[in-house]
Design a protein around this motif. Sequence first.
Motif, PDB file in Angstrom:
ATOM      1  N   HIS A   1     -37.477 -36.415  29.433  1.00 62.88           N
ATOM      2  CA  HIS A   1     -37.372 -35.087  30.034  1.00 62.88           C
ATOM      3  C   HIS A   1     -36.227 -34.337  29.368  1.00 62.88           C
ATOM      4  N   LEU A   2     -36.340 -33.029  29.248  1.00 65.48           N
ATOM      5  CA  LEU A   2     -35.295 -32.201  28.655  1.00 65.48           C
ATOM      6  C   LEU A   2     -34.715 -31.252  29.696  1.00 65.48           C
ATOM      7  N   TYR A   3     -33.388 -31.249  29.823  1.00 61.56           N
ATOM      8  CA  TYR A   3     -32.686 -30.279  30.656  1.00 61.56           C
ATOM      9  C   TYR A   3     -32.052 -29.231  29.751  1.00 61.56           C
ATOM     10  N   ILE A   4     -32.398 -27.965  29.989  1.00 62.59           N
ATOM     11  CA  ILE A   4     -31.767 -26.846  29.294  1.00 62.59           C
ATOM     12  C   ILE A   4     -30.844 -26.173  30.309  1.00 62.59           C
ATOM     13  N   LEU A   5     -29.542 -26.223  30.031  1.00 62.58           N
ATOM     14  CA  LEU A   5     -28.544 -25.803  31.011  1.00 62.58           C
ATOM     15  C   LEU A   5     -27.752 -24.610  30.501  1.00 62.58           C
TER      16      LEU A   5
ATOM     17  N   SER B   1     -45.083 -18.883  32.406  1.00 60.73           N
ATOM     18  CA  SER B   1     -44.629 -20.269  32.531  1.00 60.73           C
ATOM     19  C   SER B   1     -45.800 -21.237  32.315  1.00 60.73           C
ATOM     20  N   ASN B   2     -45.542 -22.522  32.543  1.00 62.10           N
ATOM     21  CA  ASN B   2     -46.574 -23.537  32.359  1.00 62.10           C
ATOM     22  C   ASN B   2     -46.250 -24.734  33.247  1.00 62.10           C
ATOM     23  N   PRO B   3     -47.199 -25.669  33.434  1.00 57.66           N
ATOM     24  CA  PRO B   3     -46.977 -26.790  34.370  1.00 57.66           C
ATOM     25  C   PRO B   3     -45.875 -27.761  33.962  1.00 57.66           C
ATOM     26  N   PHE B   4     -45.452 -27.714  32.697  1.00 53.45           N
ATOM     27  CA  PHE B   4     -44.444 -28.658  32.220  1.00 53.45           C
ATOM     28  C   PHE B   4     -43.021 -28.081  32.274  1.00 53.45           C
ATOM     29  N   LEU B   5     -42.892 -26.849  32.754  1.00 50.99           N
ATOM     30  CA  LEU B   5     -41.587 -26.184  32.816  1.00 50.99           C
ATOM     31  C   LEU B   5     -41.183 -25.957  34.269  1.00 50.99           C
ATOM     32  N   ARG B   6     -40.002 -26.468  34.634  1.00 52.25           N
ATOM     33  CA  ARG B   6     -39.425 -26.218  35.951  1.00 52.25           C
ATOM     34  C   ARG B   6     -38.162 -25.378  35.778  1.00 52.25           C
ATOM     35  N   GLN B   7     -37.964 -24.425  36.679  1.00 55.13           N
ATOM     36  CA  GLN B   7     -36.805 -23.545  36.594  1.00 55.13           C
ATOM     37  C   GLN B   7     -36.073 -23.524  37.930  1.00 55.13           C
ATOM     38  N   TYR B   8     -34.746 -23.543  37.866  1.00 65.43           N
ATOM     39  CA  TYR B   8     -33.920 -23.490  39.068  1.00 65.43           C
ATOM     40  C   TYR B   8     -32.797 -22.486  38.865  1.00 65.43           C
ATOM     41  N   ARG B   9     -32.609 -21.650  39.873  1.00 62.16           N
ATOM     42  CA  ARG B   9     -31.434 -20.786  39.854  1.00 62.16           C
ATOM     43  C   ARG B   9     -30.343 -21.432  40.706  1.00 62.16           C
TER      44      ARG B   9
ATOM     45  N   MET C   1     -40.828 -22.870  22.351  1.00 64.10           N
ATOM     46  CA  MET C   1     -41.587 -23.782  23.197  1.00 64.10           C
ATOM     47  C   MET C   1     -43.078 -23.691  22.888  1.00 64.10           C
ATOM     48  N   GLN C   2     -43.731 -24.854  22.846  1.00 64.52           N
ATOM     49  CA  GLN C   2     -45.178 -24.922  22.692  1.00 64.52           C
ATOM     50  C   GLN C   2     -45.736 -25.866  23.756  1.00 64.52           C
ATOM     51  N   VAL C   3     -46.882 -25.531  24.287  1.00 62.63           N
ATOM     52  CA  VAL C   3     -47.490 -26.345  25.337  1.00 62.63           C
ATOM     53  C   VAL C   3     -48.684 -27.093  24.767  1.00 62.63           C
ATOM     54  N   ALA C   4     -48.671 -28.409  24.970  1.00 61.83           N
ATOM     55  CA  ALA C   4     -49.807 -29.256  24.576  1.00 61.83           C
ATOM     56  C   ALA C   4     -50.582 -29.654  25.837  1.00 61.83           C
ATOM     57  N   ASP C   5     -51.629 -30.433  25.668  1.00 59.35           N
ATOM     58  CA  ASP C   5     -52.463 -30.812  26.812  1.00 59.35           C
ATOM     59  C   ASP C   5     -51.714 -31.680  27.823  1.00 59.35           C
ATOM     60  N   THR C   6     -50.874 -32.583  27.319  1.00 60.66           N
ATOM     61  CA  THR C   6     -50.234 -33.557  28.212  1.00 60.66           C
ATOM     62  C   THR C   6     -48.714 -33.506  28.189  1.00 60.66           C
ATOM     63  N   HIS C   7     -48.138 -32.573  27.410  1.00 54.48           N
ATOM     64  CA  HIS C   7     -46.682 -32.516  27.311  1.00 54.48           C
ATOM     65  C   HIS C   7     -46.262 -31.146  26.794  1.00 54.48           C
ATOM     66  N   ILE C   8     -44.968 -30.998  26.584  1.00 56.09           N
ATOM     67  CA  ILE C   8     -44.427 -29.735  26.100  1.00 56.09           C
ATOM     68  C   ILE C   8     -43.561 -30.016  24.875  1.00 56.09           C
ATOM     69  N   ILE C   9     -43.533 -29.096  23.933  1.00 58.36           N
ATOM     70  CA  ILE C   9     -42.784 -29.260  22.696  1.00 58.36           C
ATOM     71  C   ILE C   9     -41.701 -28.194  22.636  1.00 58.36           C
ATOM     72  N   PHE C  10     -40.467 -28.614  22.347  1.00 54.83           N
ATOM     73  CA  PHE C  10     -39.361 -27.662  22.213  1.00 54.83           C
ATOM     74  C   PHE C  10     -38.630 -27.948  20.910  1.00 54.83           C
ATOM     75  N   ASP C  11     -38.518 -26.931  20.067  1.00 55.37           N
ATOM     76  CA  ASP C  11     -37.904 -27.084  18.743  1.00 55.37           C
ATOM     77  C   ASP C  11     -38.539 -28.226  17.956  1.00 55.37           C
ATOM     78  N   GLY C  12     -39.838 -28.387  18.118  1.00 54.58           N
ATOM     79  CA  GLY C  12     -40.572 -29.378  17.367  1.00 54.58           C
ATOM     80  C   GLY C  12     -40.547 -30.782  17.937  1.00 54.58           C
ATOM     81  N   VAL C  13     -39.833 -30.973  19.061  1.00 55.20           N
ATOM     82  CA  VAL C  13     -39.710 -32.301  19.679  1.00 55.20           C
ATOM     83  C   VAL C  13     -40.549 -32.343  20.951  1.00 55.20           C
ATOM     84  N   PRO C  14     -41.398 -33.357  21.120  1.00 57.13           N
ATOM     85  CA  PRO C  14     -42.210 -33.442  22.341  1.00 57.13           C
ATOM     86  C   PRO C  14     -41.407 -34.007  23.525  1.00 57.13           C
ATOM     87  N   TYR C  15     -41.635 -33.425  24.694  1.00 59.71           N
ATOM     88  CA  TYR C  15     -41.001 -33.884  25.935  1.00 59.71           C
ATOM     89  C   TYR C  15     -42.060 -33.969  27.030  1.00 59.71           C
ATOM     90  N   ALA C  16     -41.787 -34.832  28.009  1.00 55.80           N
ATOM     91  CA  ALA C  16     -42.691 -34.919  29.152  1.00 55.80           C
ATOM     92  C   ALA C  16     -42.671 -33.619  29.950  1.00 55.80           C
TER      93      ALA C  16
END
Length: 212
Positions: free
Chosen positions: A5-9, A175-183, A142-157
């Motif tokens: 999983h990737l956290y962008i903070l 947005s997409n199902p693989f991206l969660r956002q929190y304020r 960011m790119q969205v695949a069928d089963t995961h998400i890709i950020f800067d060319g790296v795949p993440y769950a």
Amino acid sequence: MSLTHLYILDLDGTLFKSDALWDNFRELCANKWGVSKERFDETYSSSRMEAGAYDIDKHLESLDLSPETVRSEIELLMKSKNYVFEDVIPFFDAHKDAACMILTQGVSWFQSLKANVVPISKNVCPVTTTLEKKNGYILSHMQVADTHIIFDGVPYASITFVDNMANAFILPEDSNPFLRQYRIRRNVVDDRHAEIMTLTGIPEVTTLLNIP
């Protein structure tokens, strides 16, 4: 092999007590260089980049101060006080198996000074400073695949993006199902951004420890 999983903070207001630094920096300018608080605040309002980030170089120029003059003083100021929120270390400890990056907006040298006091190795959690809006930056990387998400060319769950600014988030329709956002809306005195309403569908938390 399972994906991580990737956290962008965000940095300011999320990991770093930027409002506290702001108050102390304004006081430093008054005591060391004779800049009145009124002049400091007036020139701040016109020291914004096109994407809305604070441009400290432009601000200092309007105060007749140079970055070279001020930088060492800001470094001393950061060493004299703890500007990192208390939940930052427990958060990183709880998510040590995940990937992370700090995404911040503004002038590179100033943002780097602040990021360097965050107690996490930059080899583990790299820092990216952008001049564009963070939601636009994330979407363009960011790119969205069928089963995961890709950020800067790296795949993440999946990816979790955390920010304290209401206008930093990706709109639900983009947005997409693989991206969660929190304020994160911390219970701090005189929060300059707290009055701006959060986008519908973006959960709010008061501490990083409430983020799964």
